[in-house]
Design a protein around this motif. Structure first.
Motif, PDB file in Angstrom:
ATOM      1  N   UNK A 174     -16.679 -16.135  -8.412  1.00  0.00           N
ATOM      2  CA  UNK A 174     -16.158 -15.228  -7.403  1.00  0.00           C
ATOM      3  C   UNK A 174     -14.627 -15.170  -7.404  1.00  0.00           C
ATOM      4  N   UNK A 175     -13.965 -16.199  -7.899  1.00  0.00           N
ATOM      5  CA  UNK A 175     -12.499 -16.221  -7.944  1.00  0.00           C
ATOM      6  C   UNK A 175     -11.980 -15.927  -9.352  1.00  0.00           C
ATOM      7  N   UNK A 176     -12.787 -15.330 -10.215  1.00  0.00           N
ATOM      8  CA  UNK A 176     -12.399 -15.138 -11.612  1.00  0.00           C
ATOM      9  C   UNK A 176     -11.202 -14.204 -11.773  1.00  0.00           C
ATOM     10  N   UNK A 177     -11.114 -13.146 -11.002  1.00  0.00           N
ATOM     11  CA  UNK A 177     -10.002 -12.203 -11.156  1.00  0.00           C
ATOM     12  C   UNK A 177      -8.651 -12.844 -10.803  1.00  0.00           C
ATOM     13  N   UNK A 178      -8.521 -13.513  -9.666  1.00  0.00           N
ATOM     14  CA  UNK A 178      -7.241 -14.171  -9.397  1.00  0.00           C
ATOM     15  C   UNK A 178      -6.913 -15.277 -10.408  1.00  0.00           C
ATOM     16  N   UNK A 179      -7.917 -15.984 -10.871  1.00  0.00           N
ATOM     17  CA  UNK A 179      -7.672 -17.043 -11.855  1.00  0.00           C
ATOM     18  C   UNK A 179      -7.183 -16.441 -13.171  1.00  0.00           C
ATOM     19  N   UNK A 180      -7.815 -15.366 -13.616  1.00  0.00           N
ATOM     20  CA  UNK A 180      -7.388 -14.724 -14.863  1.00  0.00           C
ATOM     21  C   UNK A 180      -5.977 -14.144 -14.728  1.00  0.00           C
ATOM     22  N   UNK A 181      -5.666 -13.628 -13.562  1.00  0.00           N
ATOM     23  CA  UNK A 181      -4.315 -13.104 -13.347  1.00  0.00           C
ATOM     24  C   UNK A 181      -3.267 -14.212 -13.394  1.00  0.00           C
ATOM     25  N   UNK A 182      -3.613 -15.415 -12.969  1.00  0.00           N
ATOM     26  CA  UNK A 182      -2.700 -16.552 -13.073  1.00  0.00           C
ATOM     27  C   UNK A 182      -2.345 -16.849 -14.533  1.00  0.00           C
ATOM     28  N   UNK A 183      -3.284 -16.621 -15.436  1.00  0.00           N
ATOM     29  CA  UNK A 183      -3.053 -16.851 -16.860  1.00  0.00           C
ATOM     30  C   UNK A 183      -2.490 -15.624 -17.560  1.00  0.00           C
ATOM     31  N   UNK A 184      -2.220 -14.572 -16.824  1.00  0.00           N
ATOM     32  CA  UNK A 184      -1.614 -13.371 -17.385  1.00  0.00           C
ATOM     33  C   UNK A 184      -2.604 -12.440 -18.057  1.00  0.00           C
TER      34      UNK A 184
END
Length: 107
Positions: free
Chosen positions: A79-89
């Motif tokens: 459920x938190x995949x989008x914010x996590x992926x954005x953290x990695x650019x």
């Protein structure tokens, strides 16, 4: 008395005893159904089943705490995949864009 007559009387007494037991069982069933309706009985059975299932789930969870923690962590990460992926650019909106492919129309 002859042996046949004795046996017939014994059989009659056995039959009468069995009939009395069945009549008593039927009377008990009728009084039970008079106190609780069919719907209420079904609801009680569902409650019992849900309680048993809950108890079993607790037992399994206690036995497999590591697997349960991993499952919960996987759900949280999903459920938190989008914010996590954005953290990695990594751009998550790129997946949603149109790829330019349009099927041919049948005109």
């Amino acid at each position: 008395m002859t042996s046949r007559r004795m046996r017939m009387l014994e059989d009659k007494h056995l039959r009468d005893s069995a009939r009395a037991l069945i009549d008593a069982d039927i009377k008990t069933l009728k009084s039970n159904f008079a106190h609780k309706g069919l719907g209420e009985r079904a609801l009680d059975r569902v409650r019992e089943g849900a309680t048993d299932l809950y108890d079993e789930a607790l037992d399994v969870a206690e036995d497999n705490k590591g697997a349960l923690a991993a499952l919960i962590a996987a759900i949280v990460v999903w459920f938190a995949r989008h914010p996590i992926l954005e953290l990695f650019g990594i751009d998550t909106d790129a997946e949603d864009e149109d790829d330019g492919y349009y099927p041919r129309s049948e005109h």
